[in-house]
Scaffold this active site. Structure first.
Site, PDB file in Angstrom:
ATOM      1  N   SER A 174       0.801  -1.240   0.000  1.00 60.57           N
ATOM      2  CA  SER A 174       0.000   0.000   0.000  1.00 60.57           C
ATOM      3  C   SER A 174       0.824   1.277   0.000  1.00 60.57           C
ATOM      4  CB  SER A 174      -0.928   0.020   1.212  1.00 60.57           C
ATOM      5  OG  SER A 174      -2.006  -0.839   0.972  1.00 60.57           O
ATOM      6  N   LYS A 203       0.328   3.312  -2.977  1.00 60.09           N
ATOM      7  CA  LYS A 203      -0.873   4.139  -3.186  1.00 60.09           C
ATOM      8  C   LYS A 203      -0.536   5.628  -3.172  1.00 60.09           C
ATOM      9  CE  LYS A 203      -3.946   0.720  -0.984  1.00 60.09           C
ATOM     10  NZ  LYS A 203      -4.540   0.352   0.318  1.00 60.09           N
ATOM     11  N   TYR A 250      -3.500  -2.573 -10.340  1.00 57.56           N
ATOM     12  CA  TYR A 250      -3.422  -2.371  -8.881  1.00 57.56           C
ATOM     13  C   TYR A 250      -2.536  -3.438  -8.208  1.00 57.56           C
ATOM     14  CZ  TYR A 250      -4.870  -2.324  -3.991  1.00 57.56           C
ATOM     15  OH  TYR A 250      -4.861  -2.314  -2.622  1.00 57.56           O
ATOM     16  N   TYR A 253      -4.940   4.014   8.000  1.00 53.78           N
ATOM     17  CA  TYR A 253      -6.319   3.514   8.123  1.00 53.78           C
ATOM     18  C   TYR A 253      -6.908   3.842   9.495  1.00 53.78           C
ATOM     19  CZ  TYR A 253      -3.720   0.981   4.615  1.00 53.78           C
ATOM     20  OH  TYR A 253      -2.876   0.668   3.606  1.00 53.78           O
ATOM     21  N   VAL A 271       1.237  -3.732   3.799  1.00 56.20           N
ATOM     22  CA  VAL A 271       1.184  -5.038   4.474  1.00 56.20           C
ATOM     23  C   VAL A 271       2.437  -5.887   4.240  1.00 56.20           C
ATOM     24  CG1 VAL A 271      -1.331  -5.262   4.748  1.00 56.20           C
ATOM     25  CG2 VAL A 271      -0.239  -6.084   2.642  1.00 56.20           C
TER      26      VAL A 271
END
Ligand code: GLN
Length: 304
Positions: free
Chosen positions: A64, A67, A189, A240, A258
């Site tokens: 991530s 992102k 992705y 998050y 992760v």
């Protein structure tokens, strides 16, 4: 002048033997094979000095963390039009949460949760000629490093078990917020998440966010205002449902993945990356969070 090398060593030493209650991400089978004991930190000062400790030059799956890089590319390509398709509010939910997406008519809360990053991937697919190649070149340029690449193994492993991301993409498609095919968007992705980088390369790539939009190679990629916004999104959404905790303990904009990596930065001062694959229950690196808390406490360098 702070002795950064000594500080990194002190942090590494104090954490490497603590009982690590974290767990390596197993829902992507390829990530489950990464040894839990890996632990590295790399610090890159804006003035050019670099400091490293532990496994900082071993490659990790950035997951991530990618992102933020895809968000930067989308911002560069479409500017604020991006905000018509994804919001910038913290979600207070895990990265793969779905029901909020339905409640909010297919507009993801922010670009750093999975549904938001899938919309960003869709935008890149619509605007790049050779999406995977062009995005990788963008990352290579930011990091000033041609050796960075995708891991086909990790991308395929995630595709085979990516049911939750398929659900998010299908939901987005049903709400009209995905313009390309679900398969194509997710292929992009999964590849962006599979990029392999070491801690030093991560600090190089994120230099642009500490340097008002100008990368290591001295190319201006983003405006100062875009960088301000990306850093604000990292601070409020980068971890998050643990974003508040990270701001509280560390006090820097940052992003986790992760794969166990975390990158954080202090604008105009430094970028720092940690890698320790075992994750806490919120999906953020158990040791990385603590290492960064120690770093900003010991150096008194944070945005607050
Ligand atoms: N590729 C992972 C996923 O989509 C990224 C999640 C993460 O790093 N938090 O599930």
């Amino acid at each position: 002048m702070l002795d950064y090398q000594a500080i990194l060593e002190e942090i590494h030493e104090s954490l490497k033997n603590v009982e690590n209650t974290g767990k390596v991400a197993a829902y992507i089978p390829e990530l489950a094979n990464v040894p839990k004991g890996k632990f590295g930190i790399h610090l890159h000062l804006i003035t050019g000095e670099n400091y490293s400790v532990g496994d900082a030059s071993e490659k990790l799956s950035i997951q991530s963390i990618s992102k933020v890089l895809s968000l930067a590319k989308a911002f560069q390509l479409v500017g604020n039009d991006l905000l018509e398709r994804v919001d910038v509010e913290p979600s207070g939910h895990p990265f793969n949460h779905l029901s909020l997406l339905e409640l909010e008519d297919g507009i993801p809360r922010n670009p750093l949760i999975n549904s938001g990053a899938i919309v960003v991937a869709d935008i890149l697919l619509s605007h790049l000629k050779n999406p995977k190649e062009d995005f990788l070149n963008f990352v290579r340029e930011l990091a000033h490093d041609e050796t960075i690449s995708y891991s086909e193994k990790v991308a395929e492993s995630e595709r085979l078990t990516g049911f939750n991301n398929y659900a998010a993409a299908n939901l987005l498609k049903a709400y009209g917020n995905l313009h390309n095919d679900v398969e194509d968007v997710l292929d992009f992705y999964f590849h962006q998440c599979s990029i392999m980088m070491d801690c030093r390369q991560l600090t190089n790539a994120f230099f642009v966010f500490a340097n008002k939009g100008t990368c290591l190679k001295n190319v201006q990629h983003l405006t100062a205002s875009q960088v301000k916004r990306i850093n604000a999104i990292m601070l409020t959404c980068g971890f998050y449902d643990e974003a508040g905790e990270f701001a509280f303990e560390v006090g820097l904009p940052g992003k986790s993945g992760v794969g166990g990596g975390i990158v954080a930065l202090l604008p105009h001062c430094f970028t720092i990356a940690t890698w320790a694959p075992a994750l806490n229950p919120k999906g953020n690196s158990y040791l990385g969070m603590q290492a960064l808390e120690q770093f900003t406490t010991k150096t008194k360098l944070s945005i607050f």
